[in-house]
Design a protein around this motif. Structure first.
Motif, PDB file in Angstrom:
ATOM      1  N   TYR A  36     -10.089  95.580  34.498  1.00 30.86           N
ATOM      2  CA  TYR A  36     -11.210  94.704  34.825  1.00 30.86           C
ATOM      3  C   TYR A  36     -11.248  93.598  33.793  1.00 30.86           C
ATOM      4  CZ  TYR A  36     -13.738  97.447  31.286  1.00 30.86           C
ATOM      5  OH  TYR A  36     -14.123  98.090  30.142  1.00 30.86           O
ATOM      6  N   HIS A 133      -8.076 105.440  39.933  1.00 29.34           N
ATOM      7  CA  HIS A 133      -9.333 105.996  39.450  1.00 29.34           C
ATOM      8  C   HIS A 133      -9.084 107.292  38.697  1.00 29.34           C
ATOM      9  CE1 HIS A 133      -8.713 108.094  43.336  1.00 29.34           C
ATOM     10  NE2 HIS A 133      -9.323 109.106  42.726  1.00 29.34           N
ATOM     11  N   TRP A 145     -14.523 107.677  38.157  1.00 22.67           N
ATOM     12  CA  TRP A 145     -14.522 106.442  37.379  1.00 22.67           C
ATOM     13  C   TRP A 145     -13.538 105.483  38.052  1.00 22.67           C
ATOM     14  CZ3 TRP A 145     -17.810 105.297  33.537  1.00 22.67           C
ATOM     15  CH2 TRP A 145     -18.397 106.325  32.791  1.00 22.67           C
ATOM     16  N   SER A 147     -12.610 101.053  38.877  1.00 24.12           N
ATOM     17  CA  SER A 147     -12.881  99.650  38.605  1.00 24.12           C
ATOM     18  C   SER A 147     -13.663  99.024  39.746  1.00 24.12           C
ATOM     19  CB  SER A 147     -11.551  98.906  38.417  1.00 24.12           C
ATOM     20  OG  SER A 147     -11.767  97.538  38.226  1.00 24.12           O
ATOM     21  N   GLU A 148     -14.679  98.238  39.372  1.00 28.96           N
ATOM     22  CA  GLU A 148     -15.475  97.515  40.370  1.00 28.96           C
ATOM     23  C   GLU A 148     -15.920  96.201  39.742  1.00 28.96           C
ATOM     24  OE1 GLU A 148     -19.721  98.130  42.604  1.00 28.96           O
ATOM     25  OE2 GLU A 148     -18.314  99.821  42.676  1.00 28.96           O
ATOM     26  N   TYR A 151     -16.753  95.794  35.871  1.00 30.08           N
ATOM     27  CA  TYR A 151     -17.120  97.100  35.339  1.00 30.08           C
ATOM     28  C   TYR A 151     -16.102  98.181  35.688  1.00 30.08           C
ATOM     29  CZ  TYR A 151     -21.889  95.233  34.772  1.00 30.08           C
ATOM     30  OH  TYR A 151     -22.991  94.493  34.410  1.00 30.08           O
ATOM     31  N   CYS A 153     -16.993 101.818  36.898  1.00 22.83           N
ATOM     32  CA  CYS A 153     -18.213 102.482  37.350  1.00 22.83           C
ATOM     33  C   CYS A 153     -17.989 103.978  37.560  1.00 22.83           C
ATOM     34  CB  CYS A 153     -18.698 101.865  38.663  1.00 22.83           C
ATOM     35  SG  CYS A 153     -19.250 100.159  38.519  1.00 22.83           S
ATOM     36  N   GLN A 155     -19.292 106.994  39.799  1.00 22.69           N
ATOM     37  CA  GLN A 155     -20.016 107.280  41.026  1.00 22.69           C
ATOM     38  C   GLN A 155     -19.764 108.714  41.447  1.00 22.69           C
ATOM     39  OE1 GLN A 155     -18.496 104.307  43.725  1.00 22.69           O
ATOM     40  NE2 GLN A 155     -19.915 102.738  43.013  1.00 22.69           N
ATOM     41  N   PRO A 166     -23.772 103.425  41.440  1.00 27.53           N
ATOM     42  CA  PRO A 166     -23.189 104.021  40.241  1.00 27.53           C
ATOM     43  C   PRO A 166     -24.233 104.715  39.373  1.00 27.53           C
ATOM     44  CG  PRO A 166     -23.342 101.635  40.004  1.00 27.53           C
ATOM     45  CD  PRO A 166     -23.689 101.952  41.420  1.00 27.53           C
ATOM     46  N   ARG A 169     -21.890 102.618  34.215  1.00 25.61           N
ATOM     47  CA  ARG A 169     -20.850 101.605  34.296  1.00 25.61           C
ATOM     48  C   ARG A 169     -20.564 101.092  32.896  1.00 25.61           C
ATOM     49  NH1 ARG A 169     -24.582  97.287  37.708  1.00 25.61           N
ATOM     50  NH2 ARG A 169     -25.949  96.628  35.990  1.00 25.61           N
ATOM     51  N   CYS A 194     -20.588 110.694  29.396  1.00 24.09           N
ATOM     52  CA  CYS A 194     -20.249 109.280  29.579  1.00 24.09           C
ATOM     53  C   CYS A 194     -19.877 108.620  28.258  1.00 24.09           C
ATOM     54  CB  CYS A 194     -21.412 108.548  30.239  1.00 24.09           C
ATOM     55  SG  CYS A 194     -21.630 108.962  31.994  1.00 24.09           S
ATOM     56  N   THR A 198     -16.258 106.973  27.874  1.00 25.52           N
ATOM     57  CA  THR A 198     -16.153 105.571  27.459  1.00 25.52           C
ATOM     58  C   THR A 198     -15.229 105.437  26.262  1.00 25.52           C
ATOM     59  OG1 THR A 198     -18.375 105.079  28.287  1.00 25.52           O
ATOM     60  CG2 THR A 198     -17.452 103.558  26.661  1.00 25.52           C
TER      61      THR A 198
END
Length: 208
Positions: A36, A133, A145, A147-148, A151, A153, A155, A166, A169, A194, A198
């Motif tokens: 991203y 993903h 997880w 890419s969007e 971000y 994200c 979901q 989400p 993100r 998370c 991250t």
């Protein structure tokens, strides 16, 4: 009792089977799989009124040694690598207790106190066959997880029609990594998961 260095079968990462934590690093496993763009300087962030923001910053020199601040700029976590034990990254909470431990072996291992038993990161965040993903299991549910836009994200996995909203993100800024997570996700125990994800996704280390 959770003891990242002396109990639970943790090995000394200084042994021959371990991967050095400094120097030449493996190619990152996530980049190219979930790409991203970096948010351009001066560009307005996406609307985040329903999200709580946590910022990884004060890199020294990378996210593996950083500070995580949350609402009202309060420090919620501190990330330390090779201190006190070489080959480990520990994420300490505001009470200075290590709650997340990563051992940088050839196949890295992670443990999250009272949440995730010790296992390889590739088992906890397996990447899809098409490398589009990663999945993450929590509370008996499967999350994705992916890419969007700008971000990555998180979901809830769903085979139904329509994309779910989400739960979290992650945005990469010039001098920080920002995790935005919903209050609901925090309430159901996803915050530490998370935070750990991250860090791994932006560690620039091979997590597979």
């Amino acid at each position: 009792m959770f003891n990242p260095y002396a109990q639970g079968g943790w090995r000394n990462a200084g042994n021959p089977s371990s991967t050095p934590s400094r120097g030449t690093l493996p190619q990152p496993s996530i980049f190219g799989a979930l790409p991203y763009p970096t948010l351009p300087a001066g560009a307005p962030p996406a609307a985040a009124s329903t999200f709580i923001s946590f910022r990884f910053s004060s890199f020294s020199p990378t996210i593996l040694d950083s500070v995580v601040t949350g609402p009202k700029s309060r420090t919620y976590f501190r990330v330390k690598t090779d201190s006190p034990t070489v080959g480990f990254t520990a994420i300490h909470n505001s009470a200075s207790q290590p709650v997340i431990i990563i051992e940088w072996l050839k196949h890295p291992v992670i443990e999250i106190r009272d949440i995730l038993s010790k296992r390889q990161t590739s088992q906890w965040l397996p990447i899809s066959a098409d490398r589009s993903h990663r999945t993450m299991t929590a509370n008996g549910k499967t999350f994705v997880w992916a890419s969007e836009g700008q971000y990555i994200c998180l979901q809830l996995f769903s085979a139904g029609v329509g994309a779910p909203q989400p739960h979290a993100r992650v945005l990469r800024e010039e001098t920080a990594i920002v995790l935005e997570i919903t209050a609901e996700a925090v309430q159901i125990g996803l915050l530490e998961l998370c935070i750990a994800a991250t860090l791994l996704l932006h560690s620039r280390r091979n997590i597979d």
